[in-house]
Scaffold this motif. Structure first.
Motif, PDB file in Angstrom:
ATOM      1  N   MET A   1      -2.952   3.157  -0.183  1.00 35.71           N
ATOM      2  CA  MET A   1      -2.783   2.408   1.079  1.00 35.71           C
ATOM      3  C   MET A   1      -4.069   1.289   0.955  1.00 35.71           C
ATOM      4  SD  MET A   1      -2.428   2.845   5.091  1.00 35.71           S
ATOM      5  CE  MET A   1      -0.748   3.453   5.192  1.00 35.71           C
ATOM      6  N   THR A   2      -3.794  -0.019   1.027  1.00 39.17           N
ATOM      7  CA  THR A   2      -4.749  -0.979   0.908  1.00 39.17           C
ATOM      8  C   THR A   2      -5.472  -1.412   2.399  1.00 39.17           C
ATOM      9  OG1 THR A   2      -3.201  -2.940   1.291  1.00 39.17           O
ATOM     10  CG2 THR A   2      -3.651  -2.130  -1.090  1.00 39.17           C
ATOM     11  N   ASP A   3      -6.377  -2.065   2.429  1.00 42.35           N
ATOM     12  CA  ASP A   3      -6.728  -2.559   3.973  1.00 42.35           C
ATOM     13  C   ASP A   3      -5.673  -3.334   4.502  1.00 42.35           C
ATOM     14  OD1 ASP A   3      -9.367  -1.107   3.716  1.00 42.35           O
ATOM     15  OD2 ASP A   3     -10.393  -3.035   2.962  1.00 42.35           O
ATOM     16  N   GLN A   4      -5.213  -4.153   3.816  1.00 44.78           N
ATOM     17  CA  GLN A   4      -3.825  -5.112   4.570  1.00 44.78           C
ATOM     18  C   GLN A   4      -2.957  -3.925   5.194  1.00 44.78           C
ATOM     19  OE1 GLN A   4      -4.251  -8.351   5.410  1.00 44.78           O
ATOM     20  NE2 GLN A   4      -2.503  -7.791   6.707  1.00 44.78           N
ATOM     21  N   GLU A   5      -2.456  -3.196   4.383  1.00 46.31           N
ATOM     22  CA  GLU A   5      -1.553  -2.125   4.820  1.00 46.31           C
ATOM     23  C   GLU A   5      -2.089  -1.223   6.034  1.00 46.31           C
ATOM     24  OE1 GLU A   5       0.863  -1.337   0.660  1.00 46.31           O
ATOM     25  OE2 GLU A   5      -0.830  -0.090   1.237  1.00 46.31           O
ATOM     26  N   LEU A   6      -3.363  -0.936   6.015  1.00 49.24           N
ATOM     27  CA  LEU A   6      -3.885  -0.306   7.172  1.00 49.24           C
ATOM     28  C   LEU A   6      -3.861  -0.910   8.511  1.00 49.24           C
ATOM     29  CD1 LEU A   6      -5.325   2.338   8.454  1.00 49.24           C
ATOM     30  CD2 LEU A   6      -7.483   0.900   7.415  1.00 49.24           C
ATOM     31  N   GLN A   7      -4.295  -2.348   8.188  1.00 54.43           N
ATOM     32  CA  GLN A   7      -4.241  -3.384   9.219  1.00 54.43           C
ATOM     33  C   GLN A   7      -2.915  -3.523   9.872  1.00 54.43           C
ATOM     34  OE1 GLN A   7      -7.174  -5.261  10.338  1.00 54.43           O
ATOM     35  NE2 GLN A   7      -5.897  -6.061  11.988  1.00 54.43           N
ATOM     36  N   THR A   8      -1.967  -3.558   9.291  1.00 55.43           N
ATOM     37  CA  THR A   8      -0.570  -3.640   9.777  1.00 55.43           C
ATOM     38  C   THR A   8      -0.206  -2.343  10.552  1.00 55.43           C
ATOM     39  OG1 THR A   8      -0.023  -5.320   7.888  1.00 55.43           O
ATOM     40  CG2 THR A   8       1.872  -4.314   9.250  1.00 55.43           C
ATOM     41  N   TYR A   9      -0.595  -1.291   9.751  1.00 56.23           N
ATOM     42  CA  TYR A   9      -0.116   0.208  10.529  1.00 56.23           C
ATOM     43  C   TYR A   9      -1.060   0.155  11.613  1.00 56.23           C
ATOM     44  CZ  TYR A   9       0.200   5.209  10.419  1.00 56.23           C
ATOM     45  OH  TYR A   9       0.553   6.349  10.623  1.00 56.23           O
ATOM     46  N   VAL A  10      -2.220  -0.156  11.861  1.00 59.65           N
ATOM     47  CA  VAL A  10      -2.949   0.069  13.114  1.00 59.65           C
ATOM     48  C   VAL A  10      -2.263  -1.050  14.120  1.00 59.65           C
ATOM     49  CG1 VAL A  10      -5.256  -0.516  14.316  1.00 59.65           C
ATOM     50  CG2 VAL A  10      -5.073   0.773  12.149  1.00 59.65           C
ATOM     51  N   GLU A  11      -2.155  -2.174  13.940  1.00 61.45           N
ATOM     52  CA  GLU A  11      -1.338  -3.088  14.895  1.00 61.45           C
ATOM     53  C   GLU A  11      -0.011  -2.717  15.174  1.00 61.45           C
ATOM     54  OE1 GLU A  11      -1.174  -6.906  12.525  1.00 61.45           O
ATOM     55  OE2 GLU A  11      -3.105  -7.228  12.767  1.00 61.45           O
ATOM     56  N   ASN A  12       0.786  -1.948  14.458  1.00 56.62           N
ATOM     57  CA  ASN A  12       1.912  -1.459  14.909  1.00 56.62           C
ATOM     58  C   ASN A  12       1.684   0.003  15.833  1.00 56.62           C
ATOM     59  OD1 ASN A  12       3.543  -3.215  13.402  1.00 56.62           O
ATOM     60  ND2 ASN A  12       3.712  -1.919  11.472  1.00 56.62           N
ATOM     61  N   ILE A  13       0.867   0.734  15.304  1.00 60.42           N
ATOM     62  CA  ILE A  13       0.606   1.982  16.210  1.00 60.42           C
ATOM     63  C   ILE A  13      -0.155   1.493  17.587  1.00 60.42           C
ATOM     64  CG2 ILE A  13      -0.946   3.885  16.812  1.00 60.42           C
ATOM     65  CD1 ILE A  13      -0.606   4.596  13.883  1.00 60.42           C
ATOM     66  N   SER A  14      -0.793   0.394  17.636  1.00 59.14           N
ATOM     67  CA  SER A  14      -1.219   0.186  19.018  1.00 59.14           C
ATOM     68  C   SER A  14      -0.020  -0.818  19.866  1.00 59.14           C
ATOM     69  CB  SER A  14      -2.234  -1.307  18.536  1.00 59.14           C
ATOM     70  OG  SER A  14      -2.870  -1.690  19.861  1.00 59.14           O
ATOM     71  N   GLN A  15       0.799  -1.554  19.336  1.00 59.46           N
ATOM     72  CA  GLN A  15       2.058  -2.092  20.172  1.00 59.46           C
ATOM     73  C   GLN A  15       2.984  -1.044  20.478  1.00 59.46           C
ATOM     74  OE1 GLN A  15       1.181  -4.984  20.734  1.00 59.46           O
ATOM     75  NE2 GLN A  15       3.041  -5.937  21.556  1.00 59.46           N
ATOM     76  N   VAL A  16       3.259   0.433  19.453  1.00 60.94           N
ATOM     77  CA  VAL A  16       4.146   1.000  19.896  1.00 60.94           C
ATOM     78  C   VAL A  16       3.851   2.164  21.112  1.00 60.94           C
ATOM     79  CG1 VAL A  16       5.475   2.922  19.025  1.00 60.94           C
ATOM     80  CG2 VAL A  16       5.401   0.971  17.948  1.00 60.94           C
ATOM     81  N   PHE A  17       2.455   2.615  20.855  1.00 57.11           N
ATOM     82  CA  PHE A  17       1.967   3.518  21.616  1.00 57.11           C
ATOM     83  C   PHE A  17       1.110   2.975  22.992  1.00 57.11           C
ATOM     84  CE2 PHE A  17       2.786   5.757  17.742  1.00 57.11           C
ATOM     85  CZ  PHE A  17       3.527   7.016  18.214  1.00 57.11           C
TER      86      PHE A  17
END
Length: 149
Positions: free
Chosen positions: A1-17
């Motif tokens: 996982m790259t930093d950009q993929e991590l950024q997207t992952y964190v943004e998604n979790i923030s939005q969902v939860f």
């Protein structure tokens, strides 16, 4: 996982939860040793230990990200964001984050030393100078028994 993929992952979790956007930077930090991640108060960024992702996978990463996002959203909201605060404990339980991350496997001892007097064995990761150190039990001299490295 790259930093950009991590950024997207964190943004998604923030939005969902949390139902709030994550507007700052998320990245991996390989220099982290004793923690799974950290929230930096000065610039509101989140750093994740990449070793936890490789060792334990995405479920552990999700728990760590939720934990750090609790710090993030509570700090920006002006509420108690520290581990001891009730706001933090309540929000962490609501989103299902981890209170503590799992421990990484420790390094395997490579050198074995033995006391000449009492026979007690000492296992060490790093080599020691046998002329300088003594047995902690009987103060006898040490000798090197085995080396795996």
């Amino acid at each position: 996982m790259t930093d950009q993929e991590l950024q997207t992952y964190v943004e998604n979790i923030s939005q969902v939860f949390f139902h709030k956007p994550f507007l700052h930077r998320a990245c991996f930090n390989a220099r982290l040793r004793t923690t799974g991640g950290r929230y930096v108060l000065n610039d509101h960024s989140i750093e994740i230990n990449p070793k936890h992702v490789t060792e334990f996978g995405l479920p552990e990463l999700e728990a760590i990200v939720k934990h750090e996002l609790c710090h993030y959203h509570l700090h920006l909201g002006g509420k108690g964001y520290k581990h001891r605060d009730v706001d933090f404990k309540t929000l962490l339980q609501q989103v299902g984050g981890a209170r503590h991350c799992r421990a990484l496997p420790t390094a395997v001892p490579r050198h074995t030393y033995e006391c000449i007097s009492c026979g007690l064995q000492f296992k060490r990761q790093r080599q020691i100078r046998t002329g300088r150190y003594r047995c902690g039990k009987c103060y006898g001299k040490l000798k090197k028994v085995a080396s795996d490295g």
